[in-house]
Scaffold this motif. Structure first.
Motif, PDB file in Angstrom:
ATOM      1  N   PHE A   1       0.846  -1.185   0.000  1.00  0.00           N
ATOM      2  CA  PHE A   1       0.000   0.000   0.000  1.00  0.00           C
ATOM      3  C   PHE A   1       0.889   1.246   0.000  1.00  0.00           C
ATOM      4  O   PHE A   1       1.959   1.274   0.614  1.00  0.00           O
ATOM      5  CB  PHE A   1      -0.923   0.005   1.214  1.00  0.00           C
ATOM      6  N   ASN A   2       0.429   2.289  -0.661  1.00  0.00           N
ATOM      7  CA  ASN A   2       1.262   3.470  -0.891  1.00  0.00           C
ATOM      8  C   ASN A   2       1.670   4.188   0.396  1.00  0.00           C
ATOM      9  O   ASN A   2       2.726   4.814   0.450  1.00  0.00           O
ATOM     10  CB  ASN A   2       0.524   4.466  -1.795  1.00  0.00           C
ATOM     11  N   TYR A   3       0.835   4.129   1.407  1.00  0.00           N
ATOM     12  CA  TYR A   3       1.059   4.949   2.595  1.00  0.00           C
ATOM     13  C   TYR A   3       1.951   4.276   3.643  1.00  0.00           C
ATOM     14  O   TYR A   3       2.342   4.914   4.619  1.00  0.00           O
ATOM     15  CB  TYR A   3      -0.283   5.317   3.238  1.00  0.00           C
ATOM     16  N   VAL A   4       2.265   3.013   3.492  1.00  0.00           N
ATOM     17  CA  VAL A   4       3.067   2.331   4.507  1.00  0.00           C
ATOM     18  C   VAL A   4       4.552   2.570   4.261  1.00  0.00           C
ATOM     19  O   VAL A   4       4.973   2.961   3.172  1.00  0.00           O
ATOM     20  CB  VAL A   4       2.792   0.808   4.529  1.00  0.00           C
ATOM     21  N   ASN A   5       5.323   2.321   5.291  1.00  0.00           N
ATOM     22  CA  ASN A   5       6.780   2.266   5.150  1.00  0.00           C
ATOM     23  C   ASN A   5       7.144   0.799   4.939  1.00  0.00           C
ATOM     24  O   ASN A   5       7.128   0.003   5.880  1.00  0.00           O
ATOM     25  CB  ASN A   5       7.444   2.806   6.412  1.00  0.00           C
ATOM     26  N   PRO A   6       7.465   0.390   3.711  1.00  0.00           N
ATOM     27  CA  PRO A   6       7.706  -1.033   3.451  1.00  0.00           C
ATOM     28  C   PRO A   6       8.926  -1.567   4.200  1.00  0.00           C
ATOM     29  O   PRO A   6       9.058  -2.777   4.383  1.00  0.00           O
ATOM     30  CB  PRO A   6       7.915  -1.093   1.944  1.00  0.00           C
ATOM     31  N   ASP A   7       9.790  -0.649   4.635  1.00  0.00           N
ATOM     32  CA  ASP A   7      10.990  -1.061   5.369  1.00  0.00           C
ATOM     33  C   ASP A   7      10.850  -0.836   6.871  1.00  0.00           C
ATOM     34  O   ASP A   7      11.857  -0.819   7.596  1.00  0.00           O
ATOM     35  CB  ASP A   7      12.202  -0.279   4.850  1.00  0.00           C
ATOM     36  N   ALA A   8       9.615  -0.649   7.328  1.00  0.00           N
ATOM     37  CA  ALA A   8       9.403  -0.422   8.763  1.00  0.00           C
ATOM     38  C   ALA A   8       9.976  -1.591   9.559  1.00  0.00           C
ATOM     39  O   ALA A   8       9.726  -2.758   9.238  1.00  0.00           O
ATOM     40  CB  ALA A   8       7.915  -0.288   9.056  1.00  0.00           C
ATOM     41  N   PRO A   9      10.769  -1.301  10.587  1.00  0.00           N
ATOM     42  CA  PRO A   9      11.360  -2.395  11.382  1.00  0.00           C
ATOM     43  C   PRO A   9      10.306  -3.127  12.187  1.00  0.00           C
ATOM     44  O   PRO A   9       9.301  -2.538  12.599  1.00  0.00           O
ATOM     45  CB  PRO A   9      12.345  -1.656  12.295  1.00  0.00           C
ATOM     46  N   LYS A  10      10.543  -4.391  12.395  1.00  0.00           N
ATOM     47  CA  LYS A  10       9.679  -5.195  13.246  1.00  0.00           C
ATOM     48  C   LYS A  10      10.276  -5.254  14.647  1.00  0.00           C
ATOM     49  O   LYS A  10      11.493  -5.354  14.803  1.00  0.00           O
ATOM     50  CB  LYS A  10       9.541  -6.620  12.693  1.00  0.00           C
ATOM     51  N   GLY A  11       9.403  -5.214  15.640  1.00  0.00           N
ATOM     52  CA  GLY A  11       9.908  -5.352  16.996  1.00  0.00           C
ATOM     53  C   GLY A  11       9.218  -4.415  17.963  1.00  0.00           C
ATOM     54  O   GLY A  11       8.391  -3.585  17.589  1.00  0.00           O
ATOM     55  N   GLY A  12       9.547  -4.545  19.233  1.00  0.00           N
ATOM     56  CA  GLY A  12       9.021  -3.654  20.255  1.00  0.00           C
ATOM     57  C   GLY A  12       7.593  -3.972  20.645  1.00  0.00           C
ATOM     58  O   GLY A  12       6.987  -4.942  20.190  1.00  0.00           O
ATOM     59  N   GLU A  13       7.085  -3.101  21.496  1.00  0.00           N
ATOM     60  CA  GLU A  13       5.755  -3.310  22.063  1.00  0.00           C
ATOM     61  C   GLU A  13       4.982  -1.996  22.060  1.00  0.00           C
ATOM     62  O   GLU A  13       5.568  -0.922  22.239  1.00  0.00           O
ATOM     63  CB  GLU A  13       5.871  -3.826  23.500  1.00  0.00           C
ATOM     64  N   ILE A  14       3.695  -2.077  21.871  1.00  0.00           N
ATOM     65  CA  ILE A  14       2.802  -0.945  22.089  1.00  0.00           C
ATOM     66  C   ILE A  14       1.798  -1.366  23.152  1.00  0.00           C
ATOM     67  O   ILE A  14       1.273  -2.487  23.105  1.00  0.00           O
ATOM     68  CB  ILE A  14       2.100  -0.495  20.789  1.00  0.00           C
ATOM     69  N   SER A  15       1.582  -0.493  24.131  1.00  0.00           N
ATOM     70  CA  SER A  15       0.649  -0.825  25.214  1.00  0.00           C
ATOM     71  C   SER A  15      -0.373   0.285  25.348  1.00  0.00           C
ATOM     72  O   SER A  15      -0.056   1.472  25.214  1.00  0.00           O
ATOM     73  CB  SER A  15       1.397  -1.042  26.528  1.00  0.00           C
ATOM     74  N   ILE A  16      -1.608  -0.116  25.606  1.00  0.00           N
ATOM     75  CA  ILE A  16      -2.750   0.796  25.598  1.00  0.00           C
ATOM     76  C   ILE A  16      -3.571   0.563  26.857  1.00  0.00           C
ATOM     77  O   ILE A  16      -3.765  -0.584  27.286  1.00  0.00           O
ATOM     78  CB  ILE A  16      -3.623   0.560  24.348  1.00  0.00           C
ATOM     79  N   ALA A  17      -4.090   1.643  27.447  1.00  0.00           N
ATOM     80  CA  ALA A  17      -4.953   1.548  28.624  1.00  0.00           C
ATOM     81  C   ALA A  17      -6.415   1.614  28.211  1.00  0.00           C
ATOM     82  O   ALA A  17      -6.787   2.391  27.327  1.00  0.00           O
ATOM     83  CB  ALA A  17      -4.637   2.682  29.599  1.00  0.00           C
TER      84      ALA A  17
END
Length: 645
Positions: free
Chosen positions: A65-81
């Protein structure tokens, strides 16, 4: 025996076997030739995606898709309350309350279920692209559809995803899903069949609109038939153990009413697909539950959770002054929202006897002072929506004219005369400096008097039988404090009118049950914005399921709305569809079943400074769980400084 009788008897004798076989074979040959000729005349469309009018923004060989970063790194965490509680990981249960993101594990033929994206790219409306299916095949009249599935697709337990699982999931929703959904789908999709292990076909009913049919079957989440048969589980029961999904995330850990953690599946089968490039970048998604919104916000400030989409304008205006933000460890950002706002606000239960009269609803609405609310409680940050297609070319404006006028006239007696002679409803204005607006109060009392309610010597509204006007406003106890303040001030104005109005606050579980049972007069809820037509409009606004549809909190049942939706589904061009949607917007506003309470024009987001997103935001999604990613160096710096653990 006479001649004629002898001839008649001779015709009744059995045919000689060789002659009968020859004629039978000739019949089969002729039938086959006729069928082949019909197929030759009928154009069959095969594509990597689907849109109703056949136009797709992305070609078959699109890399991502045009709007994504195709080289976006994988990893880490996102946390939501989150505020409130949950007692199930099954979002289809009819009892209890399921956790957020409890569909994140599942995919469909034309896209995944993650974060409500449904396979739609965030930069194009009404388009779907293959995920479990690599090709969709259908005739020009869309009387059937065949999906050719990817044989490499696997559930998280390693078993293959097959056409048998697709058909099983389709039927499971019909047998054990929501009645409003099942009734609508059975009428439109009378038959489905497995052609082979990786090919499934759906047949659509004759004489109906082809809108939303391919979309519908293409977006059904696919569950494991094997798991359901082995466990005996029911779709409509509350439970924590769920069918394995085929998506990029799996459940790592569940602590009821406290925490849910999803982890990225390293063995996910679809990492290299174009639809997935630059997406699903976090190793873990963690949801933390808190008793109320105040505790949830404190957890964000302390770094216990790391991302927040703000919904409370008071917090956005005044509460983001804490050490981590001052140090630059937390980013506060407004991101443009390209979608028209959902029509949210205070919804009338049209099944309540007191609200059957539209004049009473109009009078009650005059007790809501948006201008004062926005200035005093919302810090002037909200705008008030007036349309179900606010700010778009689909918004009804002025008197109906041209094609829209002719269309409405063609509907006959279901169209009230005043719909053609009055401009569409827009919310009233009020004094921003006074909660109670005397002009609006006088207008409200006039409407109530016309509807048979009058104020007695005791200052209370009663009908001719002496019954007092009672209004119950149901509210979730874990709602934002600002929402509570809005409701309390609105109820105060209703009491000044003479109504016996009360705000009833209940815990999350009770609230969920009572909302399902429609046990309220007023409730904070809403409807999605109108962007186009589809059979989902009937579930949202139609009469057929009005008594029990969870998607129609007002219980709207309008012959006018029904006819417009029916005709809209039969449109054959984008211009014609747009015209009917403008007419639908006009009709919904005429029915008057909701008091708009305003919207924030932009997304309000705050996050610890380790997350990044594409510089150019697509118009139809924020995408924080979809195409954002973690900058590992920033994350390590926050941990090294002691800001985050």
């Amino acid at each position: 025996m006479t001649g004629p009788r002898r001839r008649a008897k001779a015709r009744a004798l059995p045919m000689k076997a060789p002659l009968k076989a020859i004629l039978t074979l000739m019949g089969l040959v002729i039938a086959t030739l006729i069928a082949q000729a019909a197929l030759a005349d009928e154009k069959i469309i095969r594509s990597h995606g689907y849109s109703f009018f056949g136009e797709l923004s992305y070609p078959a060989d699109y890399p991502h898709f045009n709007y994504v970063n195709p080289d976006a790194p994988k990893g880490g965490e996102i946390s939501i309350a989150l505020s409130g509680s949950f007692d199930s990981m099954n979002p289809y249960t009819r009892k209890g309350r399921a956790s957020a993101l409890s569909t994140v594990m599942y995919e469909s033929l034309l896209g995944e279920v993650l974060a409500g994206s449904g396979g739609l790219p965030a930069d194009a409306y009404g388009e779907m692209y293959g995920l479990l299916a690599h090709t969709v095949e259908y005739p020009e009249d869309k009387s059937w559809v065949i999906f050719h599935m990817r044989p490499e697709a696997r559930f998280s337990d390693g078993t293959p995803v097959t056409a048998h699982d697709v058909l099983f999931s389709h039927n499971l929703l019909l047998d054990e899903g929501l009645k409003s959904y099942a009734d609508a789908v059975r009428q439109r999709i009378p038959n489905a069949e497995v052609i082979d292990d990786h090919t499934v076909k759906f047949h659509f009913a004759d004489g109906i609109s082809r809108r939303s049919l391919i979309d519908q079957v293409g977006s059904v989440p696919v569950w494991s038939k094997k798991w359901y048969e082995e466990t005996g589980a029911k779709l409509d029961e509350a439970r924590f153990e769920v069918s394995p999904g085929s998506g990029p995330y799996i459940i790592e850990n569940v602590e009821p009413n406290r925490r849910v953690t999803f982890t990225r599946n390293p063995d996910y089968w679809g990492w290299d697909l174009p639809i997935n490039k630059g997406r699903h970048n976090f190793d873990r998604i963690r949801l933390e539950y808190f008793a109320d919104s105040t505790a949830a916000f404190e957890a964000f400030k302390a770094g216990e959770v790391t991302y927040r989409t703000e919904s409370d304008p008071k917090k956005w205006a005044t509460a983001y002054e804490f050490p981590a933000l001052a140090r630059g460890d937390v980013v506060k950002e407004e991101i443009p929202d390209g979608t028209p706002p959902n029509m949210t606000g205070i919804v009338f239960n049209l099944g309540s006897e007191v609200f059957k009269d539209k004049r009473v609803r109009q009078a009650v609405a005059l007790g809501f002072n948006f201008d004062w609310t926005n200035k005093s409680l919302l810090y002037g940050l909200y705008a008030q929506q007036k349309s179900f297609s606010d700010g778009t070319h689909l918004e009804a404006e002025g008197l109906p004219e041209g094609d829209e006028l002719e269309f409405l006239k063609s509907l006959g007696d279901v169209v009230p005369p005043d719909l053609l002679t009055t401009e569409p409803y827009v919310p009233h204005t009020s004094d921003p400096d006074r909660l109670t607006n005397r002009r609006n109060l006088r207008q409200a009392l006039k409407l109530l008097q016309e509807a048979g309610w009058s104020v007695g010597d005791d200052g209370l509204l009663r009908d001719e039988s002496g019954e007092q006007l009672k209004i119950d406003f149901l509210m979730n106890a874990s709602a934002e404090p600002t929402d509570r303040a809005i409701a309390e001030n609105f109820v105060s104005n209703l009491k000044q009118m003479g109504a016996d109005a009360k705000l009833e606050s209940v815990d999350s579980s009770q609230y969920t049950k009572r909302e399902r049972d429609r046990d309220y007069d007023l409730v904070f809820d809403g409807y999605p914005s109108l962007l186009g037509t589809g059979t989902g409009l009937a579930q949202r606004f139609g009469s057929e399921a009005a008594e029990f549809s969870l998607f129609n909190p007002a219980g709207l049942a309008s012959p006018l709305v029904d006819r417009i939706i029916e005709e809209s589904l039969l449109t054959s061009s984008q211009a014609e569809e747009d015209m009917t949607i403008r007419a639908l917007d006009r009709a919904l506003r005429h029915e008057f079943f909701l008091i708009p309470d305003g919207f924030a024009p932009n997304y309000w987001v705050a996050y610890w400074d380790m997350y990044e997103h594409p510089a150019e935001q697509p118009p139809f999604a924020l995408g924080s769980l979809d195409f954002w990613w973690v900058n590992a160096e920033k994350a390590e710096a926050l941990k090294a400084s002691g800001a985050l653990r």
